[in-house]
Design a protein around this motif. Structure first.
Motif, PDB file in Angstrom:
ATOM      1  N   ILE A  61       6.066   7.003  -1.848  1.00  0.00           N
ATOM      2  CA  ILE A  61       6.169   7.123  -3.285  1.00  0.00           C
ATOM      3  C   ILE A  61       5.743   9.184  -3.206  1.00  0.00           C
ATOM      4  CG2 ILE A  61       3.417   7.047  -3.410  1.00  0.00           C
ATOM      5  CD1 ILE A  61       4.579   6.254  -6.029  1.00  0.00           C
ATOM      6  N   ARG A  62       6.140   9.789  -3.314  1.00  0.00           N
ATOM      7  CA  ARG A  62       5.929  10.547  -3.864  1.00  0.00           C
ATOM      8  C   ARG A  62       4.969  11.074  -4.271  1.00  0.00           C
ATOM      9  NH1 ARG A  62      10.532  14.170  -3.637  1.00  0.00           N
ATOM     10  NH2 ARG A  62      12.192  12.320  -4.044  1.00  0.00           N
ATOM     11  N   PRO A  63       3.983  11.849  -3.295  1.00  0.00           N
ATOM     12  CA  PRO A  63       2.558  12.474  -3.485  1.00  0.00           C
ATOM     13  C   PRO A  63       2.265  13.327  -5.245  1.00  0.00           C
ATOM     14  CG  PRO A  63       3.572  13.801  -1.977  1.00  0.00           C
ATOM     15  CD  PRO A  63       4.560  12.976  -2.327  1.00  0.00           C
ATOM     16  N   GLY A 115      -7.591  -1.134  -9.346  1.00  0.00           N
ATOM     17  CA  GLY A 115      -6.647  -0.442 -10.456  1.00  0.00           C
ATOM     18  C   GLY A 115      -4.967  -0.794 -10.629  1.00  0.00           C
ATOM     19  N   CYS A 116      -4.604   0.265 -10.561  1.00  0.00           N
ATOM     20  CA  CYS A 116      -3.141  -0.527 -11.440  1.00  0.00           C
ATOM     21  C   CYS A 116      -2.559  -0.987 -10.594  1.00  0.00           C
ATOM     22  CB  CYS A 116      -2.592   0.533 -12.141  1.00  0.00           C
ATOM     23  SG  CYS A 116      -0.368   1.057 -12.328  1.00  0.00           S
ATOM     24  N   PRO A 117      -2.389   0.104  -8.403  1.00  0.00           N
ATOM     25  CA  PRO A 117      -1.230  -0.909  -7.647  1.00  0.00           C
ATOM     26  C   PRO A 117      -1.774  -2.371  -7.206  1.00  0.00           C
ATOM     27  CG  PRO A 117      -1.922   1.544  -7.431  1.00  0.00           C
ATOM     28  CD  PRO A 117      -2.727   0.991  -8.203  1.00  0.00           C
ATOM     29  N   ASP A 159       0.823  -1.080   0.231  1.00  0.00           N
ATOM     30  CA  ASP A 159      -0.015   0.079  -0.152  1.00  0.00           C
ATOM     31  C   ASP A 159       0.628   1.278   0.034  1.00  0.00           C
ATOM     32  OD1 ASP A 159      -2.037   2.026   0.303  1.00  0.00           O
ATOM     33  OD2 ASP A 159      -2.447   0.767   2.382  1.00  0.00           O
ATOM     34  N   VAL A 160       1.504   1.780  -1.194  1.00  0.00           N
ATOM     35  CA  VAL A 160       2.906   2.616  -1.043  1.00  0.00           C
ATOM     36  C   VAL A 160       2.158   3.634  -1.138  1.00  0.00           C
ATOM     37  CG1 VAL A 160       4.321   1.059  -2.444  1.00  0.00           C
ATOM     38  CG2 VAL A 160       2.644   2.764  -3.676  1.00  0.00           C
ATOM     39  N   ASP A 161       1.180   4.321  -1.407  1.00  0.00           N
ATOM     40  CA  ASP A 161       0.301   5.490  -1.318  1.00  0.00           C
ATOM     41  C   ASP A 161       0.075   5.264   0.218  1.00  0.00           C
ATOM     42  OD1 ASP A 161      -0.587   5.515  -4.491  1.00  0.00           O
ATOM     43  OD2 ASP A 161      -2.350   6.959  -3.511  1.00  0.00           O
ATOM     44  N   ALA A 162      -0.113   4.945   0.783  1.00  0.00           N
ATOM     45  CA  ALA A 162      -0.808   5.006   2.206  1.00  0.00           C
ATOM     46  C   ALA A 162      -0.566   4.455   3.406  1.00  0.00           C
ATOM     47  CB  ALA A 162      -2.126   5.505   2.553  1.00  0.00           C
ATOM     48  N   SER A 163       1.081   4.435   3.174  1.00  0.00           N
ATOM     49  CA  SER A 163       1.509   2.588   3.939  1.00  0.00           C
ATOM     50  C   SER A 163       1.470   2.775   5.150  1.00  0.00           C
ATOM     51  CB  SER A 163       3.029   2.512   3.513  1.00  0.00           C
ATOM     52  OG  SER A 163       3.836   3.418   3.746  1.00  0.00           O
ATOM     53  N   GLY A 190       1.847   1.689  -9.227  1.00  0.00           N
ATOM     54  CA  GLY A 190       1.549   0.514 -10.066  1.00  0.00           C
ATOM     55  C   GLY A 190       3.213  -0.225 -10.121  1.00  0.00           C
ATOM     56  N   LYS A 191       4.329   0.864 -10.979  1.00  0.00           N
ATOM     57  CA  LYS A 191       5.608   0.088 -10.924  1.00  0.00           C
ATOM     58  C   LYS A 191       6.406  -0.663  -9.283  1.00  0.00           C
ATOM     59  CE  LYS A 191       6.590   0.897 -15.708  1.00  0.00           C
ATOM     60  NZ  LYS A 191       6.769   2.614 -16.544  1.00  0.00           N
ATOM     61  N   LEU A 192       6.011   0.909  -8.771  1.00  0.00           N
ATOM     62  CA  LEU A 192       6.685   0.442  -7.493  1.00  0.00           C
ATOM     63  C   LEU A 192       5.925  -0.790  -6.567  1.00  0.00           C
ATOM     64  CD1 LEU A 192       8.541   2.239  -5.479  1.00  0.00           C
ATOM     65  CD2 LEU A 192       7.062   3.800  -4.727  1.00  0.00           C
ATOM     66  N   VAL A 193       4.857  -1.070  -6.528  1.00  0.00           N
ATOM     67  CA  VAL A 193       4.139  -2.106  -5.630  1.00  0.00           C
ATOM     68  C   VAL A 193       4.713  -3.674  -6.787  1.00  0.00           C
ATOM     69  CG1 VAL A 193       1.887  -3.088  -5.739  1.00  0.00           C
ATOM     70  CG2 VAL A 193       2.023  -1.224  -5.258  1.00  0.00           C
ATOM     71  N   ALA A 194       4.522  -3.686  -7.400  1.00  0.00           N
ATOM     72  CA  ALA A 194       5.903  -4.534  -8.896  1.00  0.00           C
ATOM     73  C   ALA A 194       6.970  -4.915  -8.140  1.00  0.00           C
ATOM     74  CB  ALA A 194       5.819  -4.301  -9.983  1.00  0.00           C
ATOM     75  N   LEU A 195       7.763  -3.834  -7.640  1.00  0.00           N
ATOM     76  CA  LEU A 195       9.448  -3.255  -7.085  1.00  0.00           C
ATOM     77  C   LEU A 195       9.223  -4.146  -5.795  1.00  0.00           C
ATOM     78  CD1 LEU A 195      11.798  -2.904  -7.900  1.00  0.00           C
ATOM     79  CD2 LEU A 195      11.891  -0.543  -7.013  1.00  0.00           C
ATOM     80  N   VAL A 196       8.312  -3.486  -5.677  1.00  0.00           N
ATOM     81  CA  VAL A 196       8.543  -3.966  -4.295  1.00  0.00           C
ATOM     82  C   VAL A 196       8.284  -6.027  -3.186  1.00  0.00           C
ATOM     83  CG1 VAL A 196       6.939  -4.048  -1.803  1.00  0.00           C
ATOM     84  CG2 VAL A 196       7.478  -1.673  -3.158  1.00  0.00           C
TER      85      VAL A 196
END
Lengths: 297, 296
Positions: free
Chosen positions: A145-147, A184-186, A36-40, A153-159
């Motif tokens: 993730i920078r606001p 969605g994407c993430p 949940d990189v948006d609001a971890s 989605g790409k950062l989630v895939a990386l994590v």
């Protein structure tokens, strides 16, 4: 190695509290991933330390070199994302200069490719950070993730990839993934590779509506799913309706957790629900974990 | 929260002009559950432009592959493949193809629903009469399996256009692109949080986004009284106005569960919502902008 993904559709259903409790309860050596990189929020309970920090550079952003720009407006015309605009009178001779709104730029590079003056540079985009940390239950991969960025989605895939490499390397048998909200994407990025998805829902009309969409998504990607009804006693009729829906869909309801102030109390103290004093909710989560453990191993 | 705002505003005779509700949480839209609109239009499909290859015209030069930064086209020897799901619709491939071997195809992103929701709900199910008017209802619904919600949100906002009166946008969660697309152009952002460590952490992240966009904002504390006062402290320290506190109450939880707005469970709160809208109007005037707003 087994990967359990915890999803919820809507935020605030208790997904992270449940993931944290699983991190405490699991007996298999494990890696924890916060997707949940948006609001971890998972780190607020797991208190990661000794973190290893890496930049997350992904894609590019357009940047206009004002001295080269003739203000012809080609980029404004071609940009499909309304990121380019002309600033009238910005040049010394009073002419216009193009400018790029970074928040709208998707980094497609079309403007740079077709700029007659070659006045647009594409800079690698620094979108955030990712970390590998230690927690009292094992290593954890998480990110920031920078606001306003759009590569979540790409950062989630990386994590996820880092968590799975780490599990491989350290011979861990379980990866616990706290997923993002939505469909969605993430979420799509977090679903690939999961062995089982636990959908945490609430006995509400919106919870049920969101559940159907998340279940639709797990079907679409052919990943097995099971359901947990959190705060089930706040609306027992709707809880039964969700149970019926799951039965019709051939999806197991693996547990129901009662509404319990202990969940918030544990959060305030920064501990897992199951580490906190004995409570009804903690007992329910233990039962839930036993069932999931049996499904996974 | 956004639904309760719309219902309160539409039933008030101190708030002027039409009331519009726009559900931008397209991944999990829920506004219709609380507002129960009658849909007045057929759902309108929203699509994205993607390339389709006309292989008989292609000379496999690879220019389309080279310009695409989203890996939506591959060319290997005498094979060309387009992956429409990866495409961001930048149209770069069409522009570089000198063989006219790509034509525009569409990918379905989702749909826009439009309708009218009634107001005047006062807990008894009766119409409260004076001041009550319809709520113009718009909602975006992302196709299950579609990854990109931002273009749908953009299309939805375009469909709404420059509506007059009060426009309430119900935003998706998080801090990334879909939230920014929703907030862009708003005169005010209302951040709804709860008094827990998770609530505070997410509030701080969201406030950062709103500050980047330079939009005035305020906070509503939902489920207040859970015994964690750091959220209030943070707001006070930062000078962020707390516009309303809604107590934790099983009656509200149970109404929410049944798809009823908070003001239906506790009709007394309606007045608080209306005065909050006036407070927001005041804050917008102070910041030198004009009316309409976003709920998050």
């Amino acid at each position: 190695m087994k990967e359990l993904l915890i999803l919820s559709g809507k935020g605030g259903t208790g997904k992270t509290s449940i993931t944290a409790a699983f991190a405490h309860l699991a007996s298999h050596p494990r890696v924890i991933a916060d997707c949940d990189v948006d609001a971890s929020d998972l780190h607020l309970v797991l208190a990661p330390t000794e973190r290893e920090e890496h930049p997350f550079i992904s894609g590019v952003k357009a940047r206009v070199v004002p001295d080269l720009c003739s203000g012809c407006g080609t980029c404004v015309e071609l940009c499909q994302f309304d990121a380019m605009s002309l600033e009238e009178g910005a040049r010394q001779d009073g002419g216009a200069v193009a400018r790029c709104d970074e928040l709208s730029c998707e980094g497609c590079g079309v403007c740079a490719r077709f700029c007659p003056e070659s006045a647009i540079e594409l800079d690698p985009s620094d979108c955030g950070k990712w970390f590998i940390s230690k927690t009292r239950f094992g290593p954890m991969v998480h990110a920031w993730i920078r606001p306003g960025e759009e590569n979540s989605g790409k950062l989630v895939a990386l994590v996820k990839r880092k968590a799975s490499e780490l599990a491989e390397e350290l011979d861990k048998q379980l990866i616990l993934v706290d997923g993002p909200p939505g469909i969605g994407c993430p979420v799509i990025a977090s679903i690939s590779g999961a062995h089982l998805v636990l959908v945490v829902t609430e006995p509400t009309q919106s919870g049920r509506h969101d559940l159907e969409r998340v279940i639709g998504l797990t079907r679409h990607f052919k990943v097995p799913a099971c359901v947990c009804i959190n705060k089930w006693d706040l609306n027992q009729d709707m809880a039964r309706e969700i149970e019926d829906y799951c039965r019709d869909q051939g999806i197991e309801v693996v547990g129901s957790i009662p509404f319990d102030r202990a969940v918030t109390e544990a959060q305030v103290q920064g501990v897992c629900l199951t580490e906190h004093a004995d409570s009804e909710a903690a007992r329910a989560v233990k039962g839930l974990w036993e069932r999931i453990d049996a499904l996974l191993f | 929260m956004a639904a309760a705002l719309a219902l309160s505003a539409s039933g008030s005779d101190t708030i002027e002009g039409p009331v519009t509700f726009v559900d931008c949480d397209v991944e999990e839209p829920n506004g219709h559950i609380f507002l129960k609109p009658s849909f007045t239009h057929e759902p309108e499909p929203v699509t994205a432009v993607v390339p389709r290859v006309r292989e008989e015209r292609c000379n496999y030069c690879g220019a389309c592959r080279d310009i695409c930064r989203f890996n939506a086209i591959t060319v290997l020897g005498k094979t060309i493949l387009a992956f429409p799901d990866m495409c961001h619709s930048c149209k770069g491939c069409f522009l570089v193809c000198d063989q006219k071997a790509l034509e525009e195809d569409e990918r379905l992103l989702g749909q826009i629903k439009r309708g009218i929701a009634g107001s005047g709900v006062d807990g008894s199910g009766r119409n409260s009469g004076r001041g009550s008017r319809d709520i113009l209802f718009y909602s975006g619904e992302l196709r299950v399996g579609e990854a990109m919600s931002s273009p749908l949100i953009k299309a939805l906002k375009k469909r709404v256009g420059n509506a007059s009166g009060l426009v309430i946008y119900d935003a998706p969660p998080g801090t990334s692109c879909p939230v920014i697309k929703t907030m862009a152009g708003a005169d005010f952002v209302l951040l709804v949080t709860e008094p827990t460590p998770f609530g505070l952490h997410d509030l701080k992240l969201c406030a950062e986004v709103v500050e980047i966009l330079d939009i005035p904002f305020g906070v509503v504390i939902n489920r207040a009284g859970l015994g964690f006062d750091e959220v209030e402290k943070w707001c006070q320290q930062r000078g962020v106005p707390i516009l309303m506190e809604i107590p934790f109450d099983r009656k509200i939880a149970s109404a929410y569960a049944q798809g009823r707005a908070v003001i239906e469970a506790i009709p007394g709160l309606k007045g608080s919502f209306i005065s909050m809208i006036h407070d927001i109007e005041q804050l917008i005037r102070q910041s030198g902008k004009k009316a309409s707003e976003a709920g998050s």
